[in-house]
Write an enzyme that holds these catalytic residues in place. Structure first.
Site, PDB file in Angstrom:
ATOM      1  N   TYR A 123      75.086  42.767  89.495  1.00 38.68           N
ATOM      2  CA  TYR A 123      76.286  41.933  89.356  1.00 38.68           C
ATOM      3  C   TYR A 123      77.537  42.799  89.222  1.00 38.68           C
ATOM      4  CZ  TYR A 123      79.319  38.217  87.559  1.00 38.68           C
ATOM      5  OH  TYR A 123      80.341  37.309  87.366  1.00 38.68           O
ATOM      6  N   ASP A 164      77.207  28.940 104.476  1.00 43.19           N
ATOM      7  CA  ASP A 164      76.591  30.131 103.902  1.00 43.19           C
ATOM      8  C   ASP A 164      77.571  31.273 104.090  1.00 43.19           C
ATOM      9  OD1 ASP A 164      75.165  32.415 103.267  1.00 43.19           O
ATOM     10  OD2 ASP A 164      73.450  31.964 104.559  1.00 43.19           O
ATOM     11  N   VAL A 165      78.170  31.747 102.999  1.00 44.46           N
ATOM     12  CA  VAL A 165      79.237  32.747 103.121  1.00 44.46           C
ATOM     13  C   VAL A 165      78.738  34.071 103.677  1.00 44.46           C
ATOM     14  CG1 VAL A 165      80.649  31.707 101.314  1.00 44.46           C
ATOM     15  CG2 VAL A 165      79.012  33.518 100.717  1.00 44.46           C
TER      16      VAL A 165
END
Length: 251
Positions: A159, A57-58
């Site tokens: 985004y 999980d970054v």
């Protein structure tokens, strides 16, 4: 750099998988970081002995540190990072259902931006221990931005903000790491034929493919992989963002 050992976040699919494949085909070694254990293990097996998979999980400091340390134990060093882990959320600032959900905005920034920084900072720490090459280079970090960082469209505030953060991070990170011989770059892809777009109806894909100036088509993931290898192999590329978009400017 003679021997490439790359951490590739989001490496189980899409642009991350294309980058990993390109590095392996060029003679390098990759450690795929991804939350999707099934896809990650299968793709690592497909790539063969030059690939490993670490479920990661970054956004989690401990998860990335564990993956980094395991990669070092497996291969002895890390010389490259390609950050491709990310999500794309479509939601207007105020839409039919009210205000943009704060949780989804935060998730975009956490995964796309904070996650990229998390992987980069921990990998860079390990890179400082590498022996320098003839140019004094110890490593290279490649982030994935987006043309949305420059021309975000309706429904893309989360985004575009996360990718704009990537663009803004490249130069100061390159300046921070220059004394250690570590370069930092970013690629800003346009419209690429990734799993997200492959699921669209043919008509929608054709409409998107008509937008680049030339060539008038969607980008191919292997073209992203080729750009990754170009950046790795060109030591005079540093502190910049390369648009890989067929000349598109999002309306």
């Amino acid at each position: 750099m003679d021997q490439i050992v790359a951490l590739v976040s989001g490496g189980a699919s899409g642009l991350g998988a294309a980058a990993a494949r390109a590095i392996v085909e060029a003679g390098g070694t990759v450690v795929l970081l991804d939350r999707d254990g099934q896809k990650g293990k299968a793709f690592a097996c497909e790539l063969g002995q030059a690939a490993r998979f670490a479920e990661t999980d970054v956004t989690d400091e401990g998860s990335v540190q564990t993956a980094r340390d395991w990669a070092l134990s497996e291969f002895g060093s890390i010389t490259a990072v390609v950050n491709c882990a990310g999500i794309a959320i479509a939601s207007k600032t105020v839409g039919r259902d009210g205000a943009h959900p704060l949780a989804s905005f935060q998730a975009s920034v956490d995964i796309n931006l904070v996650g990229s920084f998390n992987v980069a900072r921990l990998a860079a720490e390990a890179m400082t221990e590498n022996d320098p090459d003839k140019d004094g280079q110890r490593g290279v970090i490649i982030h994935t931005a987006s043309v949305a960082a420059f021309e975000g469209q309706k429904g893309q505030p989360a985004y575009a903000a996360s990718k704009g953060g990537i663009v803004g991070m490249v130069l100061p990170m390159a300046r921070d790491l220059a004394a250690h011989g570590i370069r930092v770059m970013a690629i800003a892809p346009g419209l690429f034929l990734t799993p997200m777009l492959e699921g669209l109806p043919d008509g929608a894909k054709e409409a998107l493919a008509s937008q680049p100036l030339f060539p008038t088509r969607l980008g191919r993931p292997e073209e992203f992989g080729a750009m990754v290898n170009t950046i790795i192999g060109q030591p005079y590329l540093n502190g910049s963002v390369i648009r890989l978009d067929g000349g598109i400017r999002l309306p």
